[in-house]
Design a protein around this motif. Sequence first.
Motif, PDB file in Angstrom:
ATOM      1  N   ARG A   1       0.854  -1.189   0.000  1.00  0.00           N
ATOM      2  CA  ARG A   1       0.000   0.000   0.000  1.00  0.00           C
ATOM      3  C   ARG A   1       0.889   1.238   0.000  1.00  0.00           C
ATOM      4  NH1 ARG A   1      -4.643  -0.791   4.470  1.00  0.00           N
ATOM      5  NH2 ARG A   1      -5.735   0.686   3.114  1.00  0.00           N
ATOM      6  N   LEU A   2       0.569   2.165  -0.869  1.00  0.00           N
ATOM      7  CA  LEU A   2       1.375   3.384  -0.995  1.00  0.00           C
ATOM      8  C   LEU A   2       0.588   4.584  -0.493  1.00  0.00           C
ATOM      9  CD1 LEU A   2       2.901   2.812  -4.556  1.00  0.00           C
ATOM     10  CD2 LEU A   2       3.820   2.151  -2.315  1.00  0.00           C
ATOM     11  N   THR A   3       1.279   5.498   0.182  1.00  0.00           N
ATOM     12  CA  THR A   3       0.620   6.700   0.697  1.00  0.00           C
ATOM     13  C   THR A   3       0.455   7.707  -0.441  1.00  0.00           C
ATOM     14  OG1 THR A   3       2.706   7.763   1.220  1.00  0.00           O
ATOM     15  CG2 THR A   3       1.735   6.366   2.924  1.00  0.00           C
ATOM     16  N   PRO A   4      -0.471   8.655  -0.283  1.00  0.00           N
ATOM     17  CA  PRO A   4      -0.695   9.642  -1.346  1.00  0.00           C
ATOM     18  C   PRO A   4       0.553  10.461  -1.664  1.00  0.00           C
ATOM     19  CG  PRO A   4      -2.491   9.673   0.240  1.00  0.00           C
ATOM     20  CD  PRO A   4      -1.443   8.778   0.814  1.00  0.00           C
ATOM     21  N   SER A   5       1.453  10.574  -0.692  1.00  0.00           N
ATOM     22  CA  SER A   5       2.654  11.384  -0.951  1.00  0.00           C
ATOM     23  C   SER A   5       3.846  10.513  -1.339  1.00  0.00           C
ATOM     24  CB  SER A   5       3.015  12.200   0.302  1.00  0.00           C
ATOM     25  OG  SER A   5       3.364  11.317   1.356  1.00  0.00           O
ATOM     26  N   HIS A   6       3.606   9.249  -1.676  1.00  0.00           N
ATOM     27  CA  HIS A   6       4.711   8.323  -1.930  1.00  0.00           C
ATOM     28  C   HIS A   6       5.626   8.818  -3.058  1.00  0.00           C
ATOM     29  CE1 HIS A   6       6.707   4.406  -1.601  1.00  0.00           C
ATOM     30  NE2 HIS A   6       6.822   4.452  -2.917  1.00  0.00           N
ATOM     31  N   LYS A   7       4.989   9.225  -4.155  1.00  0.00           N
ATOM     32  CA  LYS A   7       5.765   9.668  -5.328  1.00  0.00           C
ATOM     33  C   LYS A   7       6.655  10.846  -4.924  1.00  0.00           C
ATOM     34  CE  LYS A   7       4.822  11.106 -10.133  1.00  0.00           C
ATOM     35  NZ  LYS A   7       4.735  12.601  -9.990  1.00  0.00           N
ATOM     36  N   TRP A   8       6.055  11.797  -4.206  1.00  0.00           N
ATOM     37  CA  TRP A   8       6.800  12.981  -3.774  1.00  0.00           C
ATOM     38  C   TRP A   8       7.930  12.588  -2.816  1.00  0.00           C
ATOM     39  CZ3 TRP A   8       7.228  14.801   1.262  1.00  0.00           C
ATOM     40  CH2 TRP A   8       7.855  16.053   1.398  1.00  0.00           C
TER      41      TRP A   8
ATOM     42  N   ASP B   1      -8.695   4.730   2.375  1.00  0.00           N
ATOM     43  CA  ASP B   1      -8.103   4.952   1.054  1.00  0.00           C
ATOM     44  C   ASP B   1      -8.696   6.163   0.333  1.00  0.00           C
ATOM     45  OD1 ASP B   1      -6.692   2.711   1.624  1.00  0.00           O
ATOM     46  OD2 ASP B   1      -6.992   1.769  -0.337  1.00  0.00           O
ATOM     47  N   GLN B   2      -9.701   6.806   0.957  1.00  0.00           N
ATOM     48  CA  GLN B   2     -10.360   7.943   0.307  1.00  0.00           C
ATOM     49  C   GLN B   2      -9.627   9.257   0.580  1.00  0.00           C
ATOM     50  OE1 GLN B   2     -12.814   8.427  -1.797  1.00  0.00           O
ATOM     51  NE2 GLN B   2     -13.020  10.638  -1.568  1.00  0.00           N
ATOM     52  N   TRP B   3      -9.007   9.343   1.765  1.00  0.00           N
ATOM     53  CA  TRP B   3      -8.466  10.625   2.209  1.00  0.00           C
ATOM     54  C   TRP B   3      -6.951  10.619   2.319  1.00  0.00           C
ATOM     55  CZ3 TRP B   3     -11.588  14.746   2.378  1.00  0.00           C
ATOM     56  CH2 TRP B   3     -12.969  14.515   2.448  1.00  0.00           C
ATOM     57  N   ALA B   4      -6.348  11.645   1.756  1.00  0.00           N
ATOM     58  CA  ALA B   4      -4.932  11.925   1.997  1.00  0.00           C
ATOM     59  C   ALA B   4      -4.880  12.853   3.195  1.00  0.00           C
ATOM     60  CB  ALA B   4      -4.306  12.594   0.789  1.00  0.00           C
TER      61      ALA B   4
ATOM     62  N   VAL C   1      -4.774  17.932   8.141  1.00  0.00           N
ATOM     63  CA  VAL C   1      -5.613  18.383   7.044  1.00  0.00           C
ATOM     64  C   VAL C   1      -5.772  17.236   6.049  1.00  0.00           C
ATOM     65  CG1 VAL C   1      -3.643  19.355   5.786  1.00  0.00           C
ATOM     66  CG2 VAL C   1      -5.966  20.142   5.267  1.00  0.00           C
ATOM     67  N   ALA C   2      -7.004  17.040   5.556  1.00  0.00           N
ATOM     68  CA  ALA C   2      -7.277  15.916   4.664  1.00  0.00           C
ATOM     69  C   ALA C   2      -7.972  16.377   3.392  1.00  0.00           C
ATOM     70  CB  ALA C   2      -8.137  14.883   5.376  1.00  0.00           C
ATOM     71  N   VAL C   3      -7.569  15.781   2.259  1.00  0.00           N
ATOM     72  CA  VAL C   3      -8.262  16.000   0.979  1.00  0.00           C
ATOM     73  C   VAL C   3      -8.422  14.645   0.302  1.00  0.00           C
ATOM     74  CG1 VAL C   3      -7.371  18.337   0.612  1.00  0.00           C
ATOM     75  CG2 VAL C   3      -6.056  16.361  -0.208  1.00  0.00           C
ATOM     76  N   PRO C   4      -9.334  14.517  -0.660  1.00  0.00           N
ATOM     77  CA  PRO C   4      -9.440  13.259  -1.400  1.00  0.00           C
ATOM     78  C   PRO C   4      -8.081  12.847  -1.966  1.00  0.00           C
ATOM     79  CG  PRO C   4     -11.313  14.641  -1.911  1.00  0.00           C
ATOM     80  CD  PRO C   4     -10.386  15.474  -1.059  1.00  0.00           C
ATOM     81  N   VAL C   5      -7.828  11.524  -1.952  1.00  0.00           N
ATOM     82  CA  VAL C   5      -6.495  11.010  -2.260  1.00  0.00           C
ATOM     83  C   VAL C   5      -5.938  11.549  -3.580  1.00  0.00           C
ATOM     84  CG1 VAL C   5      -5.356   8.893  -3.063  1.00  0.00           C
ATOM     85  CG2 VAL C   5      -6.513   8.928  -0.845  1.00  0.00           C
ATOM     86  N   ARG C   6      -6.788  11.755  -4.552  1.00  0.00           N
ATOM     87  CA  ARG C   6      -6.244  12.155  -5.860  1.00  0.00           C
ATOM     88  C   ARG C   6      -5.585  13.537  -5.803  1.00  0.00           C
ATOM     89  NH1 ARG C   6     -11.796  12.430  -6.469  1.00  0.00           N
ATOM     90  NH2 ARG C   6     -12.755  14.324  -7.302  1.00  0.00           N
ATOM     91  N   TYR C   7      -5.881  14.294  -4.747  1.00  0.00           N
ATOM     92  CA  TYR C   7      -5.246  15.613  -4.602  1.00  0.00           C
ATOM     93  C   TYR C   7      -4.068  15.575  -3.643  1.00  0.00           C
ATOM     94  CZ  TYR C   7      -9.668  17.149  -6.690  1.00  0.00           C
ATOM     95  OH  TYR C   7     -10.742  17.311  -7.512  1.00  0.00           O
ATOM     96  N   GLY C   8      -3.789  14.378  -3.056  1.00  0.00           N
ATOM     97  CA  GLY C   8      -2.761  14.277  -2.021  1.00  0.00           C
ATOM     98  C   GLY C   8      -1.390  14.697  -2.496  1.00  0.00           C
ATOM     99  N   ASP C   9      -1.020  14.242  -3.691  1.00  0.00           N
ATOM    100  CA  ASP C   9       0.305  14.580  -4.217  1.00  0.00           C
ATOM    101  C   ASP C   9       0.433  16.090  -4.394  1.00  0.00           C
ATOM    102  OD1 ASP C   9       2.869  13.580  -5.715  1.00  0.00           O
ATOM    103  OD2 ASP C   9       1.911  15.048  -7.060  1.00  0.00           O
ATOM    104  N   ALA C  10      -0.618  16.705  -4.938  1.00  0.00           N
ATOM    105  CA  ALA C  10      -0.571  18.161  -5.150  1.00  0.00           C
ATOM    106  C   ALA C  10      -0.530  18.890  -3.805  1.00  0.00           C
ATOM    107  CB  ALA C  10      -1.788  18.601  -5.961  1.00  0.00           C
ATOM    108  N   LEU C  11      -1.280  18.388  -2.821  1.00  0.00           N
ATOM    109  CA  LEU C  11      -1.365  19.108  -1.550  1.00  0.00           C
ATOM    110  C   LEU C  11      -0.023  19.120  -0.808  1.00  0.00           C
ATOM    111  CD1 LEU C  11      -3.010  20.670   0.502  1.00  0.00           C
ATOM    112  CD2 LEU C  11      -3.691  18.507   1.550  1.00  0.00           C
ATOM    113  N   ILE C  12       0.659  17.951  -0.768  1.00  0.00           N
ATOM    114  CA  ILE C  12       1.932  17.941  -0.043  1.00  0.00           C
ATOM    115  C   ILE C  12       2.889  18.952  -0.674  1.00  0.00           C
ATOM    116  CG2 ILE C  12       2.907  15.990  -1.355  1.00  0.00           C
ATOM    117  CD1 ILE C  12       3.593  16.779   2.325  1.00  0.00           C
ATOM    118  N   ARG C  13       2.839  19.068  -1.995  1.00  0.00           N
ATOM    119  CA  ARG C  13       3.730  20.029  -2.666  1.00  0.00           C
ATOM    120  C   ARG C  13       3.341  21.463  -2.287  1.00  0.00           C
ATOM    121  NH1 ARG C  13       6.512  16.824  -6.634  1.00  0.00           N
ATOM    122  NH2 ARG C  13       5.468  14.803  -6.817  1.00  0.00           N
TER     123      ARG C  13
END
Lengths: 981, 95, 184, 416
Positions: free
Chosen positions: A591-598, A741-744, A802-814
């Motif tokens: 399982r990968l976290t929403p910020s994994h790529k970052w 899995d819904q929220w980053a 702070v939480a947003v839907p996972v698809r925005y997680g990568d953008a939010l951490i940045r």
Amino acid sequence: MSQLFRINGGLTDRSKPINFTFNNKQMVGYEGDTLASALLANGQRLVGRSFKYHRPRGIFSAGSEEPNALVQLRTGAHQEPNTRATVTELFDGLTATSQNHRGSLGFDFMSVTDLLSPFLSAGFYYKTFMWPKAFWEKIYEPIIRSSAGLGSLSMLEDPDKYDKGFLHCDLLIAGSGPSGLTAALAAGHAGLRVIIADEDYVLGGRLLEEDHNIDGISGQDWVLQTLAELTEMSNVRILPRTTIYGAYDHGIYGALERKTDHLADSGDKPRQVLWRIYSKRAMICGGATERSIAFANNDRPGIMLAGAVRAYATRYGVATGNKVAIFTNNDSGWQTALELVAKGVNVVAIIDPRDTAPRTHISGVAMIMGASVCNTSGRKALSRIALSNGQTLNVDCLAVSGGWSPNVHLTCHQRGRPVWNDTIAGFVPGGDLPVGQFVAGAANGDMTLGAALKSGHKTATLIAKDLGFTTNSSKVAKADDENFAIKQFWHVTGHKQRAWIDLQNDVTTKDITQSQAEGFRSVEHLKRYTTLGMATDQGKTSNVLGLAVMAEATGKTIPETGTTIFRPPYSPVAIGAFGGRERGQHFHPTRLTPSHKWAKEQGAEFVEVGNWMRAQWFPKSNDKTWRDSVDREVKKTRTSVGVCDVSTLGKIDIKGRDAAEFLNKIYSNPFAKVPVGRVRYGLMLREDGICYDDGTTARLAEDHFVMTTTTANAVLVYRNMEFARQCLFPDLDVHLISTTDQWAQFAIAGPNSRAVLSKIIDKVDMSNDGFPFMACSNITVCDGTPGRLFRISFSGELAYEVAVPVRYGDALIREIIKAGKEFDITPYGTEALGVMRIEKGHVTGAELNGQVTAFNVNMNNMISIKKDSIGSVLSRREMMIADDQIRLVGVKTVELSDSLASGAHFVAKGEKPTTKNDQGWIASVCYSPHFEQHIGLGFLERGHERHGEIIRAWDGVRGTDILVEIVSAHMYDPEGGLQRG
Amino acid sequence: MIINHPLLGPRDANEFVHLGDESLIDRPDGMADDAANKFHNYMYLRDNPAGKYRELWYHDAGDRSWLVVTRDTLTHEIFDVELARDVARARGRSK
Amino acid sequence: MARLSSLSPLNGYQKSIGSINLCEINDYSLVSLAIPQDTTKKFAKIIKDEFDLAMPTSVMSKTDKKTRLLMTQPDQIFSIIPRVDNPEEDLSKTIGKAAYMTDQTDAWVVLEISGATSRTALERICQVDLDSNMFKLNAMARTTMEHMATIIIRTDVNTFLLMSASSSAKSFLHAVELSAKHIS
Amino acid sequence: MRYSALSILKQGLTGNKSWKPVWREPEPKKSYDYIIVGGGGHGLATAHYLAKIFGGKNIAVLEKGWIGSGNIGRNTTIVRSNYVLDGNQPFYEMSVKLWEGLEQDLNYNAMMSQRGILNLAHSDGQRDAYARRGNAMLMSGADAELLDRDAIQKMCPFLKFDNERFPIKAGLLQRRAGTARHDAVAWGYARSADMHGVDIIQNCEVTGFQMKNGKCIGVQTNRGPIKAKKTAVCVAGSSSRVMEKAGMRLPIESHVLQAFVSEGLKPTIPGVITYGAGHFYISQSDKGGLVFGGDLDGYNSYAQRGNLPVVEDVCAGGMSIMPMIGRARLLRMWGGVMDMSMDGSPFIDKTGIGGLYFNGGWCYGGFKATPASGYCYAHLLATDTPHENASQMRLDRFMRGNMIDEKGAGAQPNLH
């Protein structure tokens, strides 16, 4: 060596020669050969050594029951020990070597054990090797171990791939002999979904190995015709090279399909596929296995089962000897004689203990009735046999038939017991078959071809009707019934020699009589004491024989003596096949976290936490060790601001009119009156009163809560809440769904967290009054992206999540990092998280390990006595709240330079580290950049009243023993001013 | 094993998680005066029959239903499968 | 400030292996609708009125061109609708308080597998019987594949939708790809 | 007859003709001082120590089938004392010490083989939990070593050290642990007990207990009633069934544990190895078979057989930690009925019914416990006080809240 023993006929393709080597000897066979038939064709008699006495052994059978001809197939990492030459399909470049000998196969140093055999009788090792005591481990046992065992593993990683699969059918047919094929025809025509499987690579069973006529054509032609017909049916699936190895509950069968074992190279495809077959009904059409007769020295190379001799001639076109004698107590041996003679094999005599011959004469064959074989000679290959009538015959092959045992294995896999049938002198399936299982053909005691064809068709037709299919009366194949009369003649007595029963494990008639004399008379004792039937063939050719000899010794009948039942698998299955396709990266899902790529871009080190890959720390170029990174992350967070991906925490949406009431029953502390817009820390107990999980739960609306659980317990907490919802409080209107899995979700902690967040969050009053400690709210971030904000703190600092839907997680951490730039924001990983929670005295799985109570962690005041919540009653048992129980404490090293390790135990100064003096242990430790020393959390007897005390942290397995000061677990900002400020 | 789910039909048992005796539905009242005894027996004592057994399974990889399965512990034969929520109501756990 | 850009679990993956085609579907929104106790009839009527769809059963999904309804739990319906920004809000307009709504759009990865041998590939990881007489068009099952909880839906003779947890999307994709490779 | 190299030599030269039965087959007497119900490992061990150490006389062991037909006849033969809780560890260490002298005590070679047990750790948390356990072992007088990766690599080069998911971080080694020949243990105790005058009565099933004003005064059997001053039940696997005849409900469930053995192989595995990231443990028998197993099937069962998911799970675990066993073939799989207690730990206690004693709840740890269980049960029978090393193994511990829960799994037997 050329193929001196090849004769005309058979199913091998003479136009396709195949090169192979045995013990590095170059040999040639044909396509369609097994390794065994090719070895015999090349005149290779000696193929292996026996387990205990290292006796020279040759090929004994023509099937998977083979006890002798076990070889090491292939080389290097592909080396495959204990491979039956009799079922190994020949392929070009095959290499095989013999096993279980020191020195050459021809001269085995270990064969000295054969001379010592009088002293190695049944159970000898239980009676000696006891003196002197020390010698067992050091001398005796290593010798026993290295001489035991058969082949060797390469000790290298298995380079092959495996796979699994799932099949469904109305009718599974195990075995493709006469009964299996007629069954498949009948069921196929009736429209059932049929799977017919056979361990062989050619279908047809005994029809390939014997000469018969069916419906006026040869048995082999009938097989081809039938297969053609079955192949046409879309509802019939034919699985050659597939062994049905086990019968499991509710019609589930295990099957192993060998996909590429018969090829020189697997071509990167799975070597074998392990099928799980879900069947409504199953038919066992496994035929029967021939057995031997016990007589002196009946184990020499060249002494074979009669049916095998016939099979090699008929199917493979191989004569197993230049001068063949047959020793049989039943008519099938005579059939063998006829067919061999017809193929031009030189049969010198047929010896039969019965008085009258079943036929008048067979040309060129001496018929010696009322006689038996009483001894043999020829060390590495049979050369002569001696008969009871004084005669001796020079032969190089002796074909023995002691009768046939129905293959009842799959009928026993659910502890069913077969019953003795005197007419065929064998065990047939009893009444207690696995549900949905039927047996037909020889496996069911229908020993003749005509009967087998009939029973296959009849049984399948019954099954079809039973399943509600209309059976258009498809014609039944017809054939004559051959004779199968048998005399129960088990072993030749009146000699002092060894007569083998279990060839592989070297169990002789003497071992059986000795076992009887020593009181090991029940079948199970017999097996265990003599190892009868425990070898790789699981006694397929020896169990009945052994039982018969024991029956004689005890003066009982065979049924009185007992039966032997079989365990799965029918024939051994590679562990790799059971293991399946994944053993490395994909052994478990990742399982990968929403910020994994970052985080990867930042060069983070990752750690596995319950299948999640979490960032452990974020190294910077000038960090010399991981500690430098962690210390930096902690310091920066405590002095300015840090951010951490906490999406792995379990999140459960709890909705419904009764959500609050429900939570009040789940949590041990009050939850009924949590105001909307507020978060509360909750403690969860198991019903047995032990601390189970903790976390914060936010009330976003009257009928809507969001619960967070620890990463490790997310699944279990959800399961237990479903149990409470469905089984304990079935009428509460409450609904659960996991939103993990819904929220980053990101924790932003530190004095500057508010300032950073204010730049990201749309129009929320972030002031301490506007959004105080333990507040929560639905919000939007970055101009309208829906999200959630919680003011909670695990670090002890002013902090938010702070939480947003996972698809925005990568953008939010940045965005967060961008927004935090002016404060030199640091991302932090699980290590820094751990340091800060230890400094703060928060417990996690290291403390809540399923053994501790709320009392132990000084939280028993959180268990409300005003309500009935899960676990509250049993949490109050006397010994769980006794004064002398362990309590959670903080520890600090007395010497600043000392370092601590988890797992150390508390021992008072001057006392010995014994179980009696054990006062507790340290559960978690870290180096605290704040206190600039090692600190930890631990459990100490009466710990709550011992703050300030100096005690030893004894760590014997690591060889340290240091002094620590006991302090409150809340080491950092005990008043909690920071997180509220 | 195969569990014949009342809503979904036959499913391989490896989709399910086994909890234990059906009696775990009958959670005692924690406020009753002899609650300690009742909870001890509820939590720790079992009939553990060799034969017909009514037990709780959870369809973990499926529809998250808790089921009461009637199964023979000697033969593994399954006689009946019910939704645990229905059983709970029938055993008087309604409000 | 720029609005946050979105990233799907498999970033729009698409691939053919032998005769099998795999592609990620990510143009939907998914909302779970929990039905308040004892109001199933009322709920059924509303979706009839609003979606013109019958109630799905726990083995059969219901669908029209734009919506697909799955019964994922006795009192829980998944509604898969065209992608909108705030689906909870969107649906509450039509469904109102007839159900408790939870946005699940990001909790799942949806993979479509199609091609002549798709069933042969699925045989290696799916223990549910996919025979077209047993598992008809629009049939659905919640099961497990390679230790991952999965929802499988038949959308055509040889086409299936596979839904699994978004956090393990890459592992799930690997499992399906490997099955395709092994049989190709 | 005393066993020795000489006796074997003599027999060998005379054709192995005059071996005597290893135990008598006496008819049951009308009454005994002690009746031990159950001729498994623990029952026979109890008889041996009761007669030899505690001077018990007039003892019978009643076995419904053939002796050793229970779990002593179908287990993975592991002997170890690597527990963490003080309710367990001293008891199991006592057991290991008895194992170490067993051959001489019994004049029977049960092939106790101290080749060590290695528990592998794959995370820092797991390593620390092993450290806590190792220290508890040392404190009890047992041996324990915390090995680092390199030390493990020297011992077991064939392990998959760099598994992408579960690399090996450390290991807890107990060198004195090992394996023994399970059937021989039962036979050795039986032979010794028999030589000390104990009547071992096979095919004698206890069908009920004789009660007189609330006390147990003997048993009913399929071979008639037998009186006893003290009746000691020792039937792990059937505990609930037997105690139910005395009207007792137990904190025990019966579960199936499967075990597996491969075809014979030349020496491959040095000792016992357990995998910390999957359900898998393995050793190699003297005959060369790889003996391995894993977790319970998870459902209550008396069927002595399991199902495929666990078989596959165990082998998958094995393949991920030692992929060199892939080409070894699984020869036989079987299942045993485990007396799973509610906290994963056993009972050796009085029952509250006078004259009736209980020993059970061994979960899947019964084999290693055989000597200590027999010794402590004999101590309880002879003195009516629990042996100090078994003082916490009481039936009332759940009432008092003194669980002995090594795993921290709670009151759910299939999780222990």
